[in-house]
Design an enzyme around this catalytic site. Structure first.
Site, PDB file in Angstrom:
ATOM      1  N   LYS A  86      31.416  33.910  22.536  1.00  0.00           N
ATOM      2  CA  LYS A  86      31.107  35.040  23.415  1.00  0.00           C
ATOM      3  C   LYS A  86      32.255  36.052  23.352  1.00  0.00           C
ATOM      4  O   LYS A  86      33.423  35.689  23.547  1.00  0.00           O
ATOM      5  CB  LYS A  86      30.916  34.557  24.858  1.00  0.00           C
ATOM      6  CG  LYS A  86      29.641  33.733  25.033  1.00  0.00           C
ATOM      7  CD  LYS A  86      29.546  33.136  26.409  1.00  0.00           C
ATOM      8  CE  LYS A  86      29.261  34.155  27.485  1.00  0.00           C
ATOM      9  NZ  LYS A  86      29.162  33.506  28.822  1.00  0.00           N
TER      10      LYS A  86
HETATM   11  O1  G3P Z   1      28.673  34.567  31.741  1.00  0.00           O
HETATM   12  C1  G3P Z   1      28.184  35.484  32.702  1.00  0.00           C
HETATM   13  C2  G3P Z   1      27.398  34.866  33.781  1.00  0.00           C
HETATM   14  O2  G3P Z   1      27.788  33.529  33.915  1.00  0.00           O
HETATM   15  C3  G3P Z   1      27.557  35.600  35.054  1.00  0.00           C
HETATM   16  O3  G3P Z   1      26.899  34.943  36.055  1.00  0.00           O
HETATM   17  O4  G3P Z   1      26.439  34.232  38.342  1.00  0.00           O
HETATM   18  O5  G3P Z   1      28.772  34.901  37.703  1.00  0.00           O
HETATM   19  O6  G3P Z   1      26.978  36.609  37.908  1.00  0.00           O
HETATM   20  P1  G3P Z   1      27.289  35.190  37.589  1.00  0.00           P
END
Ligand code: G3P
Length: 226
Positions: A86
């Site tokens: 990533k």
């Molecule tokens: O890798 C990005 C993703 O995990 C973001 O998720 O739930 O932290 O917005 P969140």
């Protein structure tokens, strides 16, 4: 469409993998920090747990192209086949994506908040593009609309890249993209479990069991007669 687990907790991963059809695990530096273990050790444990056939996405922690590239090469060496690196889709990330793609390293462009970010990452050769659906919503924009627009861009340009939508907070966001048929979704264990969380379903299953038990005796099933 692939379904991945957005988490680094080993028990949670084991639990979800045992219950649902899953294609892999995604992590990011925040997720790894929550695991409270050396990130290298945790990534190796996740790879060991899910096996070499499932996808594992691991994010570099670097902003300069050369450092991104160096980390990416080492992470792929560490985690083996079916590893996706990533890389944040901004700044020197695009050039790093281009160079690593030429080396055959599979890239997930992450941190995507706008369709044009996704366009540039796809053009650079990323295999997956990760729009942050809920985080975009939290900015007052429409995360699903942004993701649909990215899908339009991919189709219009015949890009190989696919969407790996991330940052979900509810089942409705998942439903919208499942209908649209994007390449992949990554969900936290909580959101995974919320996909089928319906008392009517539980009631229907219990009723089937009770009704069957009326023929053979309470609690008896095919297991007792086959
Ligand atoms: O890798 C990005 C993703 O995990 C973001 O998720 O739930 O932290 O917005 P969140």
């Amino acid at each position: 469409m692939k379904l991945l687990i957005d988490d680094a907790n080993l028990d949670a991963i084991k639990d979800i993998v045992s219950l649902y059809p899953v294609d892999g695990v995604t992590t990011n530096p925040t997720i790894l920090s929550k695991a409270g273990e050396n990130p290298k050790d945790r990534l190796l444990k996740i790879r060991d747990l899910i096996g070499s056939d499932l996808d594992l996405h691991c994010q570099v922690v670097a902003s300069k192209k050369e450092e991104i590239i160096a980390q990416a090469r080492k992470l792929v060496k560490l985690l083996g086949a079916n590893t996706y690196i990533k890389i944040p889709a901004s700044g020197e990330g695009f050039k790093a994506i281009e160079e690593l793609t030429k080396e055959g390293i599979k890239i997930t462009a992450t941190g995507i908040y706008s369709p044009l970010q996704a366009f540039l990452a796809a053009k650079a050769g990323a295999k997956y593009l990760a729009p942050y659906v809920n985080r975009i919503d939290n900015l007052g924009y429409d995360g699903l609309a942004v993701t649909r627009k990215i899908q339009n861009i991919l189709e219009a340009n015949d890009f190989e890249a696919q969407i790996l939508a991330a940052s979900f907070k509810n089942s409705n966001q998942v439903l919208d993209l499942a209908e649209r048929g994007v390449g992949a979704l990554t969900l936290s264990p909580d959101v995974f479990k919320g996909l089928v969380n319906d008392r009517n379903v539980d009631f229907a299953i219990k009723t089937f069991e009770d009704d069957f038990g009326r023929i053979l005796g309470e609690g008896q099933t095919f297991s007792d007669i086959l």
